[in-house]
Design an enzyme around this catalytic site. Structure first.
Site, mmCIF file in Angstrom:
data_model
loop_
_atom_site.group_PDB
_atom_site.id
_atom_site.type_symbol
_atom_site.label_atom_id
_atom_site.label_comp_id
_atom_site.label_asym_id
_atom_site.label_seq_id
_atom_site.Cartn_x
_atom_site.Cartn_y
_atom_site.Cartn_z
ATOM 1 N N ASP A 10 53.914 35.779 35.326
ATOM 2 C CA ASP A 10 52.517 35.488 35.607
ATOM 3 C C ASP A 10 52.338 34.795 36.948
ATOM 4 O O ASP A 10 53.165 33.981 37.363
ATOM 5 C CB ASP A 10 51.936 34.599 34.502
ATOM 6 C CG ASP A 10 51.893 35.322 33.170
ATOM 7 O OD1 ASP A 10 51.389 36.460 33.155
ATOM 8 O OD2 ASP A 10 52.365 34.770 32.162
ATOM 9 N N GLU A 14 43.510 41.142 24.524
ATOM 10 C CA GLU A 14 44.833 40.532 24.647
ATOM 11 C C GLU A 14 44.636 39.019 24.688
ATOM 12 O O GLU A 14 43.861 38.511 25.504
ATOM 13 C CB GLU A 14 45.547 40.998 25.918
ATOM 14 C CG GLU A 14 45.951 42.457 25.897
ATOM 15 C CD GLU A 14 46.627 42.894 27.182
ATOM 16 O OE1 GLU A 14 46.834 42.042 28.075
ATOM 17 O OE2 GLU A 14 46.922 44.085 27.318
#
Length: 263
Positions: A60, A49
């Site tokens: 995040d 990824e």
């Protein structure tokens, strides 16, 4: 069949679990990212990824937020991210790459142009965390038509009513978020994750890959044992942020991969 589909078919035939890693494109710079990404398959990584840096990464935690800031301050762009993938593909035509990020940079570039460039660069799938199933016509359906997998996240709060919607139009694999909250927080608990994976498997034949809260080879093994594989991101990004050499980062990745593959 995409590279992602081929990879899971091979792993299934070998009775092995998948090990997936996340790194931020351009952190600390494009050259270092390229060197790390090139070394990941040799360290045992099955799927990569690659984070697309964005100014407002709402899902995040601090580790990946700061990585994105460093990348942006260093001049990383969507174009630069695609260039990293192109450089990787010169030496590796089999390891899948999933671009993970947010819709804004793609929207700004234009969906049709982005998909054409992503396919040409060698991207195999997309995880776009701020596009819910209700917006599938924006990118998900065009991406699938272009031959890219569109991977969706399921979480501990994805209940039976919501799950079918989440799985609709999803392909490649399902990314199960092991904890409630942001990346880099908490620790994945295999005893809690296992039943959730089993619940999702009742509704899909897609592989279930578990991420968030995995930092050690033992955790990698334990989570992979109750799923089809695991993802490690923040723990690797932490090593990069601390200035570990590429060789040390890859050695750490290999220890995690060995854990997952021993499950």
């Amino acid at each position: 069949m995409t590279r992602i589909d081929d990879t899971f078919a091979r792993l299934s035939a070998e009775n092995r679990k998948a090990f997936v890693t996340y790194v931020m494109a351009g952190d600390p710079d494009a050259a270092t990212t390229t060197e790390i990404v090139r070394g990941l398959p040799g360290a045992g990584v099955d799927i990569i990824e690659l984070g697309l840096p964005f100014t407002d990464p709402m899902a995040d935690g601090p580790t990946i937020q700061l990585a994105g800031q460093r990348a942006l301050e260093g001049g990383m762009t969507l174009q630069g991210t695609l260039d990293i993938v192109r450089a990787f593909r010169k030496g590796d035509t089999t390891t899948p790459i999933v671009l993970m990020g947010y819709y804004n940079p793609i929207y700004s570039r234009g969906v049709d142009r982005f998909l054409a460039e992503a396919q040409e660069a060698g991207i195999d799938g997309l995880i776009i965390v701020d596009l819910p199933p209700e917006e599938d016509s924006e990118l998900c359906i065009p991406a699938q038509a272009a031959g890219l997998n569109f991977i969706r996240l399921a979480t501990p709060t994805t209940d039976e009513k919501r799950l079918p919607k989440v799985l609709q139009n999803t392909s490649g694999f399902v990314y199960y978020v092991s904890i409630t909250g942001i990346t880099g927080s908490g620790a994945a608990d295999a005893a809690k994750v296992g039943p959730e994976v089993a619940r999702i498997k009742q509704s899909t034949d897609l592989p279930i890959i578990v991420g968030f809260g995995i930092r050690t080879p033992d955790a990698s093994r334990d989570i992979a044992a109750v799923a089809d594989g695991c993802v490690v991101g923040s723990a690797i990004v932490d090593r990069i942020a601390k200035g570990d050499s590429v060789q040390d980062v890859l050695a750490y990745v290999k220890s995690l991969a060995d854990g997952a593959h021993s499950a």
